[in-house]
Each structure stands twice: as structure tokens, then as C-alpha cells.
Write a protein that holds these residues in place. Structure first.
Motif, PDB file in Angstrom:
ATOM      1  N   GLY A  41       0.812  -1.219   0.000  1.00  0.00           N
ATOM      2  CA  GLY A  41       0.000   0.000   0.000  1.00  0.00           C
ATOM      3  C   GLY A  41       0.837   1.256   0.000  1.00  0.00           C
ATOM      4  N   TYR A  42       1.883   1.280   0.822  1.00  0.00           N
ATOM      5  CA  TYR A  42       2.714   2.486   0.871  1.00  0.00           C
ATOM      6  C   TYR A  42       3.456   2.684  -0.450  1.00  0.00           C
ATOM      7  N   TYR A  43       3.931   1.607  -1.030  1.00  0.00           N
ATOM      8  CA  TYR A  43       4.635   1.754  -2.308  1.00  0.00           C
ATOM      9  C   TYR A  43       3.685   2.266  -3.384  1.00  0.00           C
ATOM     10  N   ARG A  44       2.506   1.680  -3.488  1.00  0.00           N
ATOM     11  CA  ARG A  44       1.584   2.063  -4.561  1.00  0.00           C
ATOM     12  C   ARG A  44       1.165   3.520  -4.440  1.00  0.00           C
ATOM     13  N   HIS A  45       0.842   3.967  -3.253  1.00  0.00           N
ATOM     14  CA  HIS A  45       0.368   5.346  -3.096  1.00  0.00           C
ATOM     15  C   HIS A  45       1.519   6.349  -3.192  1.00  0.00           C
ATOM     16  N   TRP A  46       2.694   5.966  -2.727  1.00  0.00           N
ATOM     17  CA  TRP A  46       3.876   6.829  -2.903  1.00  0.00           C
ATOM     18  C   TRP A  46       4.178   6.997  -4.388  1.00  0.00           C
ATOM     19  N   SER A  47       4.147   5.900  -5.130  1.00  0.00           N
ATOM     20  CA  SER A  47       4.416   5.960  -6.561  1.00  0.00           C
ATOM     21  C   SER A  47       3.378   6.823  -7.276  1.00  0.00           C
ATOM     22  N   GLU A  48       2.106   6.634  -6.950  1.00  0.00           N
ATOM     23  CA  GLU A  48       1.035   7.421  -7.566  1.00  0.00           C
ATOM     24  C   GLU A  48       1.188   8.900  -7.239  1.00  0.00           C
ATOM     25  N   PHE A  49       1.526   9.192  -5.991  1.00  0.00           N
ATOM     26  CA  PHE A  49       1.703  10.577  -5.548  1.00  0.00           C
ATOM     27  C   PHE A  49       2.772  11.276  -6.377  1.00  0.00           C
ATOM     28  N   LEU A  50       3.892  10.607  -6.588  1.00  0.00           N
ATOM     29  CA  LEU A  50       4.984  11.210  -7.359  1.00  0.00           C
ATOM     30  C   LEU A  50       4.633  11.309  -8.840  1.00  0.00           C
ATOM     31  N   LYS A  51       4.012  10.274  -9.384  1.00  0.00           N
ATOM     32  CA  LYS A  51       3.711  10.279 -10.812  1.00  0.00           C
ATOM     33  C   LYS A  51       2.628  11.299 -11.174  1.00  0.00           C
ATOM     34  N   LEU A  52       1.794  11.659 -10.216  1.00  0.00           N
ATOM     35  CA  LEU A  52       0.822  12.717 -10.466  1.00  0.00           C
ATOM     36  C   LEU A  52       1.429  14.108 -10.343  1.00  0.00           C
ATOM     37  N   GLY A  53       2.693  14.171  -9.973  1.00  0.00           N
ATOM     38  CA  GLY A  53       3.365  15.467  -9.887  1.00  0.00           C
ATOM     39  C   GLY A  53       3.172  16.183  -8.573  1.00  0.00           C
ATOM     40  N   TYR A  54       2.727  15.459  -7.530  1.00  0.00           N
ATOM     41  CA  TYR A  54       2.493  16.084  -6.230  1.00  0.00           C
ATOM     42  C   TYR A  54       3.763  16.156  -5.370  1.00  0.00           C
ATOM     43  N   GLY A  55       4.825  15.528  -5.820  1.00  0.00           N
ATOM     44  CA  GLY A  55       6.038  15.455  -5.003  1.00  0.00           C
ATOM     45  C   GLY A  55       6.710  16.801  -4.835  1.00  0.00           C
ATOM     46  N   PRO A  56       7.734  16.865  -3.970  1.00  0.00           N
ATOM     47  CA  PRO A  56       8.251  15.765  -3.145  1.00  0.00           C
ATOM     48  C   PRO A  56       7.289  15.393  -2.017  1.00  0.00           C
ATOM     49  N   LEU A  57       7.425  14.160  -1.551  1.00  0.00           N
ATOM     50  CA  LEU A  57       6.534  13.663  -0.520  1.00  0.00           C
ATOM     51  C   LEU A  57       6.798  14.390   0.798  1.00  0.00           C
ATOM     52  N   PRO A  58       5.782  15.013   1.391  1.00  0.00           N
ATOM     53  CA  PRO A  58       5.971  15.662   2.692  1.00  0.00           C
ATOM     54  C   PRO A  58       6.254  14.646   3.791  1.00  0.00           C
ATOM     55  N   PRO A  59       6.732  15.108   4.952  1.00  0.00           N
ATOM     56  CA  PRO A  59       7.236  14.178   5.967  1.00  0.00           C
ATOM     57  C   PRO A  59       6.212  13.718   6.996  1.00  0.00           C
ATOM     58  N   THR A  60       4.907  13.987   6.808  1.00  0.00           N
ATOM     59  CA  THR A  60       3.923  13.506   7.776  1.00  0.00           C
ATOM     60  C   THR A  60       2.822  12.742   7.046  1.00  0.00           C
ATOM     61  N   VAL A  61       2.107  11.882   7.782  1.00  0.00           N
ATOM     62  CA  VAL A  61       1.134  11.011   7.111  1.00  0.00           C
ATOM     63  C   VAL A  61       0.075  10.522   8.088  1.00  0.00           C
ATOM     64  N   ARG A  62      -1.100  10.201   7.519  1.00  0.00           N
ATOM     65  CA  ARG A  62      -2.076   9.381   8.228  1.00  0.00           C
ATOM     66  C   ARG A  62      -2.551   8.299   7.270  1.00  0.00           C
ATOM     67  N   THR A  63      -2.571   7.061   7.725  1.00  0.00           N
ATOM     68  CA  THR A  63      -2.978   5.927   6.908  1.00  0.00           C
ATOM     69  C   THR A  63      -4.506   5.868   6.830  1.00  0.00           C
TER      70      THR A  63
END
Length: 650
Positions: A385-407
Motif C-alpha cells: 500500500g505504501y509503495y503504490r500510493h507513494w508511486s502514484e503521488f509522485l507520478k501525479l506530480g504532487y512530489g516531493p513527498l511531505p514528511p507527515t502522514v495518516r494511513t
């Protein structure tokens, strides 16, 4: 001739543009198809310590103890309590002069030489704090060990400590007789749990149980219940670790924080000099709101409605976003729509009146001080799950990934598995410990508010063997779906916006009055997508709650900015310390910080009373605070070096 034309959908139009793009379109498609390389290594926590040589107010002995060893987590507790100038050293370094005020010692086994050095250190005027230490130091602590232990009792602090009890333990304690020591806290049957003793010219405070492990168990739940369904809600959550573990009659008390404050008080009592500390929150605020909102496929207008309420009260917020699912072609079409939607003339027709958030929207929100992070689904597995959503987040151009999260659904694996995976993705703050569901409902049906994990303060997670993980546990205390029927799950209190605000305001007021805390707030973006009447109720709850917080001058801040403040606070240092019995001098170094910090000086130190605190630039400390029955003078600190002078009169 007339030809009957079928209407062209926006998706078909964009797909035709992709096809017309030729090689460029093929190249873009290939890039979208290509999997990203997942991070594989977790960074180790980095700590700023006092210089290796020279005087240090606090010396933490870090030699390994029998496993599990929570000594490193003890260092986390001391940092959370704001102590400056902490230095870690090993027993083999004790053959040098112990150039410090207080030694903090965990359950490390001592050899004859180490015992002699520590004995001499205290007898000569030093302070010693033992956290279930080697019984060889019994004489220094003024006790006799009885050779038996007891488990799972409660701690009752003495009234003069200012600590609210009783506090849960969850760990064994050693039974002792007092041989000169005075009790500071006892068990329910009167056994001493915390003591203080004068030995020679110095002082020694004893914990008969492993305080660091106790705090970890309160904050993170029962590791023996990992991956067990206990809260009756489908899906394993962090809250499953607390069912039958947290005493719901004491949930309004941040028990882990009160344990820590007793430790801080005792460190100051045994210290031969007054110890400067840092206040928990930005700019001397009595409390803070960490504002967040989960969003599932929400559009720009829905997110803007939430952010508008936050901004009206001078705040910033973290949006944790899950985009609608899309194929590779769909993702390309979405990105092209965002690009063409900004073009003159055709933009409104292509982009639509209310688009999904694009990179330009995200950039604009970040420029306004907000955080836009991912909200991963992990139903198929934590790693997947973390890999898929991280990959989607970056490929949609939303990166860089911020340092906080809620699942999503706050699903939780193991005791700290979520944090271990998050650390690999550079995530450094987790908000999954969440006040909601049957775990916070009493057997008689009464719903509770308070501190599920016993804390209003962020600290790094710790694994079962005592290894510290570089991800902060920031609880979410004020939750819309707990109070109101946001999703009609049947697991909510069932309040309207007005009554829900009364509940959250009551908890904020208690924090201001008694329990300083960073209260995590969750306001889903989804109600604004779902529409009335729930959108209006949630908006009213949020508006009223934040209005109260802003009126009390509490900072309302995004989790990312809060994390930056914590990092700056933990990196602050105290050096060049001198104390002649009446005047304390030192240099406090403050790194770049989004908010000013506040230093605290105790108003009394043994027989001396504080007359004045000044910085070299002439700023005076006039404000006052009280923690655990101790009064402090407060001085404001911005980034840079500050020469501190504190004058005490006997």
C-alpha cells in the motif's frame, strides 16, 4: 448532406491529443508505466548532543543493559521534556572526572569501579537519577532491595509533586525497604516506587521500575496484542492495542506525560544547579492545535472550503489526499487536462469548473503554508500500500513527498511496523493513533474524550527491543467522525456541530489549564464533497472549535510545520555553563525555527530564589509558567546564540 455527430467526451478528446502527440505520447506512457524504485533503508535517528568534552548538565549512561534496553528512549523522554545540554556517555568514560550536574542511569549492570565512581560523584555533590538501576547502588539511593517484584500496579504520586494520579504502570517494579530515602510516589499497596535520598553532599532519586519502557507501553499499547482484532471494528487499527489496556476512567489524563513530568521534577531536585529547559510549544503558547484533514477523491473546491476556515483563524493545515484510482492512460489524461486547463481560452472548457487537485493547486496551497501529503490505503498490505500510493503521488506530480502522514482507516500492523515502513519513505511523523471507535467507549456505553495513548506530546516510536525509530508519534485527539455521524458507521457519539464543539472546547480548555499538549485535530474534507446537512454541521464544529483556540492565542498549525518546530527544539543546545551558587551563565544555541522557543528557569533552586533572568541583548524574563508544582520564569528565544544570565539570591 448532414452528418449526425456524436458528442465527444472530455476524456476521449484528451486521449486523442495523447495519440496525436506521437513519440512524445509514447515516451510519456513509458515513463508512467515504469515502476519507481522503492526506498530500502531507514535512516537512523540523529541527535544533537553537548560537546564531547566540557561540562554538561545531564549525562545519560548508554551502555547496553539486558534486553529489552530502553535507555535510548530515555534520551527521547529527556528531549521531549526540553532539557538542554544532554550528553550520552558509556561506563568506560566514567574513569574521567564526571563533569556534569546529573547522571541518569538505566538498568545497566555496574562493575566495581563504576559503582565507586558513581558513589563518589554523588557524595561530592552530584545528582543521580536511577531508572531501575543495578541494586549495587542501594546505599546511595537509601534503600534495601527485598529481592521480589510485582507487576501491573498503579503509581500514586505525593501531593506536593503536582502530578495527577494514579498513573498506570504496565511493568514490574522491585520491592524495597526505605533506609533513609523519602517516598515520592507509591503503589496502591504502599510500596515505594519513586524515592529521593541525600547521600553525602549530593542527592539521588530512584525509580523501582523501568520508566522508559512504562512510557512506551502507555503510548504505544500492548505489544502482546499486536495484529489482534480487539475493538470490534473491522480492520486492525492502532486502537486495537489499547482495548483493555488504557483505563478509560483515566483517559482524560495524559498519563505518559505526567510520568515524564515527575521525572523532570526529580532531576531538578537532585541537580546541584538550576537547569534551563525549553517549553513544549511554540512561542510560550499554553497548547496548540495540529490541524489535519483526510481527503478521498475530493476536488479543489472541497479542499478550499476546509482551508478557508483554517485560514480565517490564522492557521495552516495538513491535507492527506487519496486521488481517485486511474489507469496509466487515465493518469496521463488527468495530467494533460491539468496542463491544458491552465491554457488561455480553452482552459476553462478543458479543466472544468471544479477540477481534481493538480500540481499547480498543490504548489499554491504549499505557498500559503499548508501541507499536501499522501493518504495511503494498506488493505492489500503495508509494504504494498505504501509503495503504490507513494508511486502514484509522485507520478501525479504532487512530489516531493511531505514528511507527515495518516494511513487510510488508520490501519495498523504489528506494534510499530507502520513507523518502520514510513521511515524508509522519509516520513517522520505519524498521526494514526486516533481517538475514535469502540476502544474509547466504556462498557456502560459512555463515550470518552481524552488521550488514548496517554500523551499530548510527540515522541519518536520505539521498537520492542528499545531501538528508537526516526518517526514521531503525534496522536489525533479531536476527531470529527468520533463526535458526529460523518460516515454513518454507527461508531460515533452522534452529536451535531454545536454539541461536538462543546466537547472539543472542553478538552482544549483542560489542556490550557493543566495539561500542555499539541492536540491533533482531524476534519475530513469528505463532508464538503458529500454536501448538506453533514457539511454544515462539520463546518460549524470546525469554525467554533478553531475560534475558541484562536481566541486563546493557540497556534493552529500543519503537521509539517509542527515537525520543523520539534526538530529545531530538539537541536537546541546549552554550553559554556558556569554556576557559582548564585549566578548561572550559559550559551543557548537555537537553530532555524518556524516559531520562537521559550526557555524556562526554575524560580527556586534549593534555598535560592530567582531574582532576574536576562539575555545579553537585555531581554528580561517576566512571564511565568508552572509544571508539576514547580514555577518557572519564561524567556523568549529566536534563532541564533543567546548569552543567558540568571541571578539567584540565597
Amino acid at each position: 448532406m448532414h452528418y449526425l455527430q456524436r458528442p465527444v467526451t472530455r476524456r476521449a478528446f484528451l486521449t486523442s491529443i495523447l495519440a496525436a502527440a506521437g513519440l512524445g505520447g509514447i515516451a510519456a506512457y513509458g515513463a508512467e508505466q515504469w515502476p519507481l524504485s522503492a526506498p530500502t533503508e531507514s535512516p537512523s535517528p540523529t541527535f544533537t548532543l553537548a560537546p564531547a568534552n566540557g561540562f554538561a548538565p545531564l549525562l545519560l549512561i548508554t551502555d547496553p543493559a539486558p534486553r529489552p534496553d530502553f535507555t535510548a528512549y530515555l534520551g527521547e523522554i529527556l528531549r521531549a521534556e526540553g532539557f538542554l545540554g544532554l550528553r550520552q556517555l558509556s561506563l568506560r568514560q566514567l574513569d574521567h572526572a564526571l563533569d556534569g550536574a546529573v547522571v541518569v542511569l538505566g538498568p545497566t549492570p555496574l562493575n566495581t569501579e563504576s559503582k565507586g565512581w558513581l558513589r563518589q560523584f554523588v557524595a561530592s555533590g552530584g545528582g543521580l537519577v536511577g531508572i531501575r538501576p543495578d541494586p549495587a547502588l542501594a546505599e546511595v539511593f537509601g534503600v534495601r532491595y527485598l529481592g521480589v517484584s510485582q507487576i501491573d500496579d498503579a503509581l500514586y504520586p505525593a501531593t506536593h509533586t503536582g502530578i495527577t494520579g494514579p498513573l498506570q504502570l504496565h511493568t514490574v517494579y522491585d520491592r524495597i525497604d526505605l533506609r533513609g530515602a523519602e517516598p515520592v510516589a507509591t503503589s496502591s499497596n504502599g510500596d515505594p516506587l519513586v524515592t529521593i535520598h541525600r547521600f553525602g553532599y549530593g542527592m539521588a532519586a530512584l525509580w523501582t521500575f523501568d520508566l522508559a519502557r512504562t512510557i512506551a507501553l502507555i503510548r504505544q499499547g500492548n505489544p502482546a496484542w499486536a495484529n489482534q482484532e480487539r475493538d470490534l471494528m473491522e480492520g486492525l487499527r492502532a486502537s486495537d492495542l489499547f482495548v483493555g489496556w488504557i483505563d478509560l476512567d483515566r483517559i482524560t489524563i495524559p498519563q505518559a506525560d505526567e510520568h515524564q513530568r515527575l521525572l523532570s521534577r526529580m532531576i531538578e531536585e537532585v541537580s546541584p544547579l538550576p537547569l534551563p529547559r525549553l517549553w513544549y510549544l511554540p512561542d510560550n503558547a499554553p497548547s496548540a492545535i495540529i490541524a489535519t484533514g483526510d481527503a478521498h477523491g475530493s476536488r479543489v473546491s472541497h479542499i478550499e472550503r476546509l482551508l478557508a476556515i483554517i485560514e480565517r483563524h490564522g492557521g495552516t493545515a495538513s491535507i492527506y489526499y487519496t486521488p481517485p484510482p486511474a489507469s496509466v492512460t487515465g493518469r496521463l489524461a488527468r495530467k494533460l487536462r491539468w496542463m491544458l486547463g491552465r491554457a488561455p481560452l480553452i482552459g476553462p472548457a478543458i479543466g472544468g469548473d471544479d477540477p481534481l487537485p493538480g500540481p499547480h493547486h498543490v504548489a499554491a496551497w504549499r505557498d500559503r503554508g499548508h501541507e499536501f501529503g499522501m493518504h495511503p490505503y494498506v488493505e492489500e498490505g503495508l509494504e504494498e500500500g505504501y509503495y503504490r500510493h507513494w508511486s502514484e503521488f509522485l507520478k501525479l506530480g504532487y512530489g516531493p513527498l511531505p514528511p507527515t502522514v495518516r494511513t487510510h482507516r488508520i490501519l495498523w500492523h504489528g506494534w510499530v511496523d507502520n513507523a518502520i515502513v514510513q521511515a524508509r519513505y522519509g516520513i517522520r511523523m505519524n498521526l494514526d493513533h486516533y481517538h475514535s471507535g469502540p476502544a474509547v467507549r466504556k462498557p456502560d456505553g459512555t463515550w470518552t474524550m481524552g488521550y488514548l495513548n496517554g500523551s499530548g506530546l510527540p515522541m519518536r516510536f520505539v521498537a520492542a527491543d528499545g531501538t528508537v525509530i526516526d518517526v514521531y508519534q503525534q496522536a489525533t485527539h479531536l476527531v470529527d467522525e468520533h463526535l458526529m455521524p460523518v460516515f454513518q458507521t454507527g461508531y460515533d457519539v452522534g452529536l451535531n456541530g454545536t454539541s461536538a464543539a462543546e466537547q472539543t472546547i472542553r478538552q482544549i480548555a483542560a489542556s490550557i489549564d493543566r495539561y500542555p499538549a499539541a492536540l491533533g485535530l482531524q476534519c475530513h474534507v469528505d463532508p464538503f464533497l458529500l454536501g448538506e446537512p453533514i457539511a454544515g454541521e462539520v463546518a460549524h464544529w470546525l469554525e467554533t472549535t478553531l475560534g475558541y483556540a484562536a481566541g486563546a492565542k493557540l497556534p493552529i498549525i500543519a503537521a509539517e510545520r509542527w515537525l520543523r518546530f520539534i526538530d529545531a527544539r530538539n537541536a537546541a543546545n546549552l554550553s559554556d555553563i558556569a554556576w557559582n551558587g548564585q549566578r548561572l551563565r550559559g550559551t543557548i544555541s537555537i537553530p532555524a525555527t518556524p516559531f520562537p522557543l521559550s526557555a524556562l528557569l526554575p524560580e527556586r533552586h534549593r534555598n535560592a530564589r530567582l531574582r532576574a533572568v536576562t539575555l545579553a541583548d537585555g531581554e528580561l524574563a517576566t512571564q511565568r509558567r508552572e509544571i508539576a508544582g514547580t514555577s518557572y520564569r519564561v524567556i523568549r528565544l529566536t534563532s541564533g546564540q543567546h548569552q543567558l544570565i540568571a541571578d539567584y539570591a540565597l
